[in-house]
Design a protein around this motif. Structure first.
Motif, PDB file in Angstrom:
ATOM      1  N   VAL A  33     -40.493 -30.177  24.218  1.00 13.63           N
ATOM      2  CA  VAL A  33     -41.183 -29.258  24.937  1.00 13.63           C
ATOM      3  C   VAL A  33     -40.631 -28.931  23.216  1.00 13.63           C
ATOM      4  O   VAL A  33     -39.434 -28.155  22.869  1.00 13.63           O
ATOM      5  CB  VAL A  33     -41.786 -28.338  25.511  1.00 13.63           C
ATOM      6  CG1 VAL A  33     -42.405 -26.978  24.872  1.00 13.63           C
ATOM      7  CG2 VAL A  33     -41.945 -28.894  26.431  1.00 13.63           C
ATOM      8  N   MET A  34     -41.744 -27.748  21.905  1.00 11.19           N
ATOM      9  CA  MET A  34     -41.460 -26.881  21.203  1.00 11.19           C
ATOM     10  C   MET A  34     -41.707 -26.132  21.483  1.00 11.19           C
ATOM     11  O   MET A  34     -43.324 -25.820  21.664  1.00 11.19           O
ATOM     12  CB  MET A  34     -41.021 -28.108  19.361  1.00 11.19           C
ATOM     13  CG  MET A  34     -40.511 -28.836  19.500  1.00 11.19           C
ATOM     14  SD  MET A  34     -38.841 -29.083  20.028  1.00 11.19           S
ATOM     15  CE  MET A  34     -37.851 -27.607  18.177  1.00 11.19           C
ATOM     16  N   GLY A  35     -41.555 -24.540  20.466  1.00 14.35           N
ATOM     17  CA  GLY A  35     -41.869 -23.386  20.552  1.00 14.35           C
ATOM     18  C   GLY A  35     -41.967 -22.661  19.598  1.00 14.35           C
ATOM     19  O   GLY A  35     -41.361 -22.531  18.802  1.00 14.35           O
ATOM     20  N   TRP A  36     -42.667 -21.761  19.662  1.00 18.44           N
ATOM     21  CA  TRP A  36     -42.648 -20.817  18.241  1.00 18.44           C
ATOM     22  C   TRP A  36     -43.211 -19.678  18.994  1.00 18.44           C
ATOM     23  O   TRP A  36     -43.637 -19.305  19.975  1.00 18.44           O
ATOM     24  CB  TRP A  36     -43.705 -20.686  17.553  1.00 18.44           C
ATOM     25  CG  TRP A  36     -43.878 -21.259  16.530  1.00 18.44           C
ATOM     26  CD1 TRP A  36     -44.316 -22.243  16.022  1.00 18.44           C
ATOM     27  CD2 TRP A  36     -43.111 -21.886  14.849  1.00 18.44           C
ATOM     28  NE1 TRP A  36     -43.735 -23.869  15.784  1.00 18.44           N
ATOM     29  CE2 TRP A  36     -43.092 -23.532  14.834  1.00 18.44           C
ATOM     30  CE3 TRP A  36     -42.184 -20.743  14.121  1.00 18.44           C
ATOM     31  CZ2 TRP A  36     -42.401 -23.602  12.911  1.00 18.44           C
ATOM     32  CZ3 TRP A  36     -41.653 -21.078  13.283  1.00 18.44           C
ATOM     33  CH2 TRP A  36     -41.995 -22.675  13.146  1.00 18.44           C
ATOM     34  N   THR A  97     -38.033 -22.539  19.059  1.00 12.09           N
ATOM     35  CA  THR A  97     -37.163 -23.010  19.786  1.00 12.09           C
ATOM     36  C   THR A  97     -37.484 -23.890  20.613  1.00 12.09           C
ATOM     37  O   THR A  97     -38.409 -24.738  20.563  1.00 12.09           O
ATOM     38  CB  THR A  97     -37.571 -21.352  20.917  1.00 12.09           C
ATOM     39  OG1 THR A  97     -36.252 -21.887  21.852  1.00 12.09           O
ATOM     40  CG2 THR A  97     -38.742 -21.565  21.289  1.00 12.09           C
ATOM     41  N   ASP A  98     -36.987 -24.351  21.752  1.00 18.48           N
ATOM     42  CA  ASP A  98     -37.191 -26.226  22.141  1.00 18.48           C
ATOM     43  C   ASP A  98     -36.734 -25.499  24.342  1.00 18.48           C
ATOM     44  O   ASP A  98     -36.059 -24.551  23.781  1.00 18.48           O
ATOM     45  CB  ASP A  98     -36.265 -26.699  21.634  1.00 18.48           C
ATOM     46  CG  ASP A  98     -34.703 -26.830  21.666  1.00 18.48           C
ATOM     47  OD1 ASP A  98     -33.664 -27.702  21.528  1.00 18.48           O
ATOM     48  OD2 ASP A  98     -33.914 -25.968  21.905  1.00 18.48           O
ATOM     49  N   GLY A  99     -37.357 -27.129  24.035  1.00 17.89           N
ATOM     50  CA  GLY A  99     -36.902 -26.398  25.587  1.00 17.89           C
ATOM     51  C   GLY A  99     -37.333 -27.705  26.657  1.00 17.89           C
ATOM     52  O   GLY A  99     -37.983 -28.830  25.819  1.00 17.89           O
ATOM     53  N   TRP A 109     -31.910 -21.528  19.541  1.00 22.26           N
ATOM     54  CA  TRP A 109     -33.267 -20.712  18.616  1.00 22.26           C
ATOM     55  C   TRP A 109     -33.094 -21.205  17.226  1.00 22.26           C
ATOM     56  O   TRP A 109     -31.683 -21.331  16.449  1.00 22.26           O
ATOM     57  CB  TRP A 109     -32.645 -19.486  18.671  1.00 22.26           C
ATOM     58  CG  TRP A 109     -33.610 -18.381  20.116  1.00 22.26           C
ATOM     59  CD1 TRP A 109     -32.643 -18.469  21.238  1.00 22.26           C
ATOM     60  CD2 TRP A 109     -35.299 -18.233  20.767  1.00 22.26           C
ATOM     61  NE1 TRP A 109     -33.705 -18.489  22.263  1.00 22.26           N
ATOM     62  CE2 TRP A 109     -35.322 -18.723  21.518  1.00 22.26           C
ATOM     63  CE3 TRP A 109     -36.283 -18.174  20.153  1.00 22.26           C
ATOM     64  CZ2 TRP A 109     -36.029 -17.863  22.882  1.00 22.26           C
ATOM     65  CZ3 TRP A 109     -37.392 -17.638  20.812  1.00 22.26           C
ATOM     66  CH2 TRP A 109     -37.556 -17.985  21.807  1.00 22.26           C
ATOM     67  N   GLY A 110     -33.950 -20.858  16.247  1.00 19.29           N
ATOM     68  CA  GLY A 110     -33.686 -21.022  14.671  1.00 19.29           C
ATOM     69  C   GLY A 110     -33.495 -19.707  14.329  1.00 19.29           C
ATOM     70  O   GLY A 110     -33.057 -18.379  15.490  1.00 19.29           O
ATOM     71  N   GLN A 111     -33.167 -19.667  13.172  1.00 15.01           N
ATOM     72  CA  GLN A 111     -32.702 -17.897  12.723  1.00 15.01           C
ATOM     73  C   GLN A 111     -33.701 -17.058  12.481  1.00 15.01           C
ATOM     74  O   GLN A 111     -33.971 -16.181  12.181  1.00 15.01           O
ATOM     75  CB  GLN A 111     -31.806 -18.025  11.391  1.00 15.01           C
ATOM     76  CG  GLN A 111     -32.980 -18.699   9.842  1.00 15.01           C
ATOM     77  CD  GLN A 111     -33.698 -20.027  10.275  1.00 15.01           C
ATOM     78  OE1 GLN A 111     -33.193 -20.672  10.647  1.00 15.01           O
ATOM     79  NE2 GLN A 111     -34.300 -20.170   8.673  1.00 15.01           N
ATOM     80  N   GLY A 112     -35.294 -17.674  12.449  1.00 16.88           N
ATOM     81  CA  GLY A 112     -36.391 -16.859  12.226  1.00 16.88           C
ATOM     82  C   GLY A 112     -36.622 -17.033  11.020  1.00 16.88           C
ATOM     83  O   GLY A 112     -35.932 -17.095  10.236  1.00 16.88           O
ATOM     84  N   THR A 113     -37.887 -16.394  10.089  1.00 15.17           N
ATOM     85  CA  THR A 113     -38.533 -16.202   9.272  1.00 15.17           C
ATOM     86  C   THR A 113     -39.508 -15.241   8.849  1.00 15.17           C
ATOM     87  O   THR A 113     -40.033 -15.591  10.194  1.00 15.17           O
ATOM     88  CB  THR A 113     -39.307 -17.636   8.410  1.00 15.17           C
ATOM     89  OG1 THR A 113     -39.599 -17.411   7.532  1.00 15.17           O
ATOM     90  CG2 THR A 113     -40.121 -18.383   8.968  1.00 15.17           C
TER      91      THR A 113
END
Length: 119
Positions: A33-36, A97-99, A109-113
């Motif tokens: 699952v992917m999320g924001w 993010t993922d899960g 987590w990514g580094q963010g934008t």
């Protein structure tokens, strides 16, 4: 190791659109699952949207329903967030993010934008 790299953020006027992308590596992308999530200055990180591994199911926080669309391309290991009708209150750093499940997002987590919406 797992890497999530976001892109597509920027400065936009209210009412405008942006499309965020998150490229994933180091994991079996189609199994997750992917999320924001997003975090505005002085506020806690909050859930924005999620998508099932197949893309058949999507979930949104109420404040973005009808304006944001999450999608994924499992062949490209990429998840997207199309953001339309942007409002100044959407200004935040957006994180990918993922899960294993929607309720357990946050494995990596990514580094963010940064997304900034001017009024």
């Amino acid at each position: 190791q797992v890497q999530l790299v976001e892109s597509g953020g920027g400065l936009v006027q209210a009412g405008g659109s942006l499309r965020l992308s998150c490229a994933a590596s180091g994991l079996t992308f189609s199994s997750y699952v992917m999320g924001w999530f997003r975090q505005a200055p002085g506020k806690s990180r909050e859930f924005v949207a999620a998508i099932s591994w197949s893309g058949d199911s999507t979930y949104y926080t109420d404040s973005v329903k009808g304006r944001f669309t999450i999608s994924r391309d499992n062949a490209k290991n990429t998840v997207y967030l199309q953001m339309n009708s942007l409002k100044p209150e959407d200004t935040a750093v957006y994180y990918c993010t993922d899960g294993n499940r929607v309720v357990s997002l946050g494995l990596h987590w990514g580094q963010g934008t940064q997304v900034t919406v001017s009024s």
